[in-house]
Design a protein around this motif. Structure first.
Motif, PDB file in Angstrom:
ATOM      1  N   SER A  43       0.831  -1.208   0.000  1.00 54.55           N
ATOM      2  CA  SER A  43       0.000   0.000   0.000  1.00 54.55           C
ATOM      3  C   SER A  43       0.862   1.253   0.000  1.00 54.55           C
ATOM      4  O   SER A  43       0.555   2.247   0.654  1.00 54.55           O
ATOM      5  N   SER A 319       0.089   4.992   5.324  1.00 56.02           N
ATOM      6  CA  SER A 319       0.141   3.544   5.145  1.00 56.02           C
ATOM      7  C   SER A 319       1.304   2.946   5.933  1.00 56.02           C
ATOM      8  O   SER A 319       2.298   3.615   6.229  1.00 56.02           O
ATOM      9  N   GLY A 321       3.438  -1.062   6.147  1.00 54.04           N
ATOM     10  CA  GLY A 321       3.563  -2.350   5.481  1.00 54.04           C
ATOM     11  C   GLY A 321       4.816  -3.068   5.907  1.00 54.04           C
ATOM     12  O   GLY A 321       5.702  -2.504   6.565  1.00 54.04           O
ATOM     13  N   ALA A 334       3.021  -7.064   2.366  1.00 55.95           N
ATOM     14  CA  ALA A 334       1.624  -6.706   2.580  1.00 55.95           C
ATOM     15  C   ALA A 334       1.576  -5.336   3.239  1.00 55.95           C
ATOM     16  O   ALA A 334       2.547  -4.895   3.872  1.00 55.95           O
ATOM     17  N   GLY A 335       0.434  -4.638   3.089  1.00 55.83           N
ATOM     18  CA  GLY A 335       0.301  -3.323   3.701  1.00 55.83           C
ATOM     19  C   GLY A 335      -1.134  -2.866   3.751  1.00 55.83           C
ATOM     20  O   GLY A 335      -2.012  -3.397   3.052  1.00 55.83           O
ATOM     21  N   VAL A 336      -1.376  -1.884   4.588  1.00 52.55           N
ATOM     22  CA  VAL A 336      -2.699  -1.278   4.721  1.00 52.55           C
ATOM     23  C   VAL A 336      -2.532   0.239   4.672  1.00 52.55           C
ATOM     24  O   VAL A 336      -1.556   0.783   5.209  1.00 52.55           O
ATOM     25  N   TYR A 338      -4.701   4.250   4.565  1.00 50.74           N
ATOM     26  CA  TYR A 338      -5.931   5.015   4.766  1.00 50.74           C
ATOM     27  C   TYR A 338      -5.784   6.341   4.039  1.00 50.74           C
ATOM     28  O   TYR A 338      -4.798   7.064   4.238  1.00 50.74           O
ATOM     29  N   VAL A 358     -10.012   2.798   2.450  1.00 49.19           N
ATOM     30  CA  VAL A 358      -8.980   1.940   3.023  1.00 49.19           C
ATOM     31  C   VAL A 358      -8.379   1.095   1.904  1.00 49.19           C
ATOM     32  O   VAL A 358      -9.098   0.566   1.054  1.00 49.19           O
ATOM     33  N   TRP A 359      -7.035   0.989   1.914  1.00 47.71           N
ATOM     34  CA  TRP A 359      -6.298   0.139   0.990  1.00 47.71           C
ATOM     35  C   TRP A 359      -5.845  -1.135   1.719  1.00 47.71           C
ATOM     36  O   TRP A 359      -5.232  -1.046   2.782  1.00 47.71           O
ATOM     37  N   LEU A 360      -6.111  -2.304   1.155  1.00 47.38           N
ATOM     38  CA  LEU A 360      -5.563  -3.571   1.632  1.00 47.38           C
ATOM     39  C   LEU A 360      -4.781  -4.189   0.484  1.00 47.38           C
ATOM     40  O   LEU A 360      -5.335  -4.406  -0.601  1.00 47.38           O
ATOM     41  N   SER A 361      -3.497  -4.481   0.700  1.00 52.20           N
ATOM     42  CA  SER A 361      -2.629  -4.883  -0.408  1.00 52.20           C
ATOM     43  C   SER A 361      -1.760  -6.076  -0.054  1.00 52.20           C
ATOM     44  O   SER A 361      -1.345  -6.257   1.096  1.00 52.20           O
ATOM     45  N   SER A 379      -4.500  -5.047  -4.782  1.00 56.96           N
ATOM     46  CA  SER A 379      -5.080  -4.166  -3.761  1.00 56.96           C
ATOM     47  C   SER A 379      -6.587  -4.140  -3.904  1.00 56.96           C
ATOM     48  O   SER A 379      -7.114  -4.132  -5.030  1.00 56.96           O
TER      49      SER A 379
END
Length: 437
Positions: A43, A319, A321, A334-336, A338, A358-361, A379
């Motif tokens: 992310s 973010s 990660g 992986a990462g998250v 906002y 929200v990003w989820l990757s 993502s």
């Protein structure tokens, strides 16, 4: 491989990004964040501190000093948006009878490419190409919000030659010049009056394009082994659009100043196999305001559509990660994230019903050899908070008709990249030549 063929291949990678660039906005408003498969897998955490490898030069040109030899990367992202607008109240009431928007999101491909060449142990040069801005929305031709949106598109291309210098073991600096092309199309329904709810209302709109010049600056700090901190600045770019008001065939002019941004990244190597990354990014979207549109013949405000009603707020992105090296061949990440969108209920329109999200990757790298590697990333973006549209007197888009609606939206992004180091990794770059006179 001969030097000529090598340079030809590098040029082809860059040209492919330029001629194919297009996209749907996924970085707040109509910005495109999809500039790196590697960084997307987290992310974009640590993008300005080097987590994106060579592609980190997009956010911070000084990160080139983390790369060795002659390297090239080609990235491509498939953006798959879904966004439906359902009218809840209109005035006149007949507008709501025309129905909802359908899915206004158009799938898009966003390519980018990067080349970095280490001249010696202090100096690097590079080239980045891609599309920093993009937007394409197209609702049903006949629908309840047709007075405010039928077809909207923003298309951009950018080439950025870059230079970076390693001052010492803990400080590097970099800079780049950005040559940017922008094209805008902005269409909606018209009728005998601004609130005429006819399904047969024709379309009218603005279309124009322009070239502009900007720059980027950056610095990296490595205060301790395994720690890197990066800060990158991308300047505002003034675009003096020229085109046509297509319904009447009148030439138009409009000045649009695209926003500057600041990205701060931090990367920390926790163990030999695991690292953590973080990002904070600010984008000055509020500088857009509502660009005025002038008659290209008379120099007066265009009577039919005197402004492009935007009035955005500033945007923020955060973010975190992590990245784990399983073995010499495989690395996973992986990462998250906002994102605080520059668009809210005070300025949201059917053209771009953006909101906080929200990003989820997830991502991975496969090293085929010491020189060749492949990346993939996925993502999923989902909106949070208030996503309503509420156009009434006082709203920047208000044109005489009240339009309220619910928005249901999400985005999936799948990307891939190929990276190649053209020189021999086992051969060290020579130190600068020092002459004595």
């Amino acid at each position: 491989m001969s030097r000529f063929n090598r340079h030809l291949s590098l040029a082809a990678i860059s040209l492919a990004a330029l001629i194919a660039a297009q996209g749907g906005a996924q970085a707040g408003a109509f910005g495109l964040r999809e500039q790196s498969t590697t960084a997307q897998g987290m992310s974009f955490a640590g993008a300005a501190s080097g987590s994106g490898d060579v592609s980190s030069m997009y956010w911070n040109p000084a990160t080139m000093t983390f790369q060795f030899g002659l390297q090239a990367e080609a990235h491509v992202a498939a953006v798959i948006p879904r966004s439906e607008i359902s009218p809840t109240f209109t005035l006149p009431a007949g507008l709501s009878a025309l129905g909802g928007s359908g899915d206004i999101g158009l799938d898009a491909v966003v390519p980018s490419s990067y080349v970095s060449y280490q001249i010696n142990d202090r100096l690097w040069v590079g080239l980045a190409t891609g599309a920093p801005y993009g937007l394409a929305t197209k609702p049903n031709y006949i629908w309840g919000g047709q007075l405010y949106a039928r077809t909207t598109s923003v298309f951009s291309l950018e080439a950025q030659p870059t230079i970076a210098y390693k001052v010492n073991d803990w400080l590097s600096v970099g800079a780049g010049i950005r040559a940017q092309y922008l094209k805008v199309r902005y269409f909606s329904a018209i009728g005998p009056s601004p609130v005429f709810p006819s399904p047969f209302a024709p379309s009218a709109g603005l279309e124009g394009d322009s070239w502009g010049i900007g720059y980027s600056l950056g610095a990296t700090l490595t205060p301790a082994a395994g720690t890197s901190i990066g800060i990158g600045f991308r300047s505002a770019v003034q675009q003096d659009l020229e085109g046509e008001f297509q319904y009447a065939g009148v030439p138009i002019k409009s000045r649009v100043v695209l926003p500057e941004s600041v990205s701060v990244g931090i990367s920390q190597q926790v163990t030999d196999a695991f690292s953590l990354h973080g990002t904070v990014e600010w984008t000055n979207w509020s500088r857009l305001g509502s660009p005025r549109v002038y008659n290209g013949l008379t120099g007066t405000l265009l009577a039919a559509s005197p402004t492009l009603p935007l009035e955005y707020n500033d945007g923020w992105f955060f973010s975190v990660g992590g990245e784990y090296t399983i073995n010499p061949a495989w690395t996973v990440r992986a990462g998250v994230g906002y994102e605080i969108s520059p668009i809210d209920v005070e300025n949201r329109s059917p053209r771009l019903p953006d909101s906080d999200r929200v990003w989820l990757s997830l991502g991975a790298t496969y090293n085929w050899s010491e020189q060749l590697s492949f990346d993939v990333a996925y993502s999923h973006l989902f909106t949070v908070g208030n996503t309503d549209i509420d156009i009434r007197p006082g709203h920047p888009s208000f044109r005489g008709a009240v339009f309220a609606a619910d928005v249901d939206a999400s985005v999936d992004i799948i990307s891939a990249s190929v990276k190649y180091r053209w020189d021999n990794p086992a051969k060290a770059i020579p130190a600068p030549i020092v002459r004595k006179y």
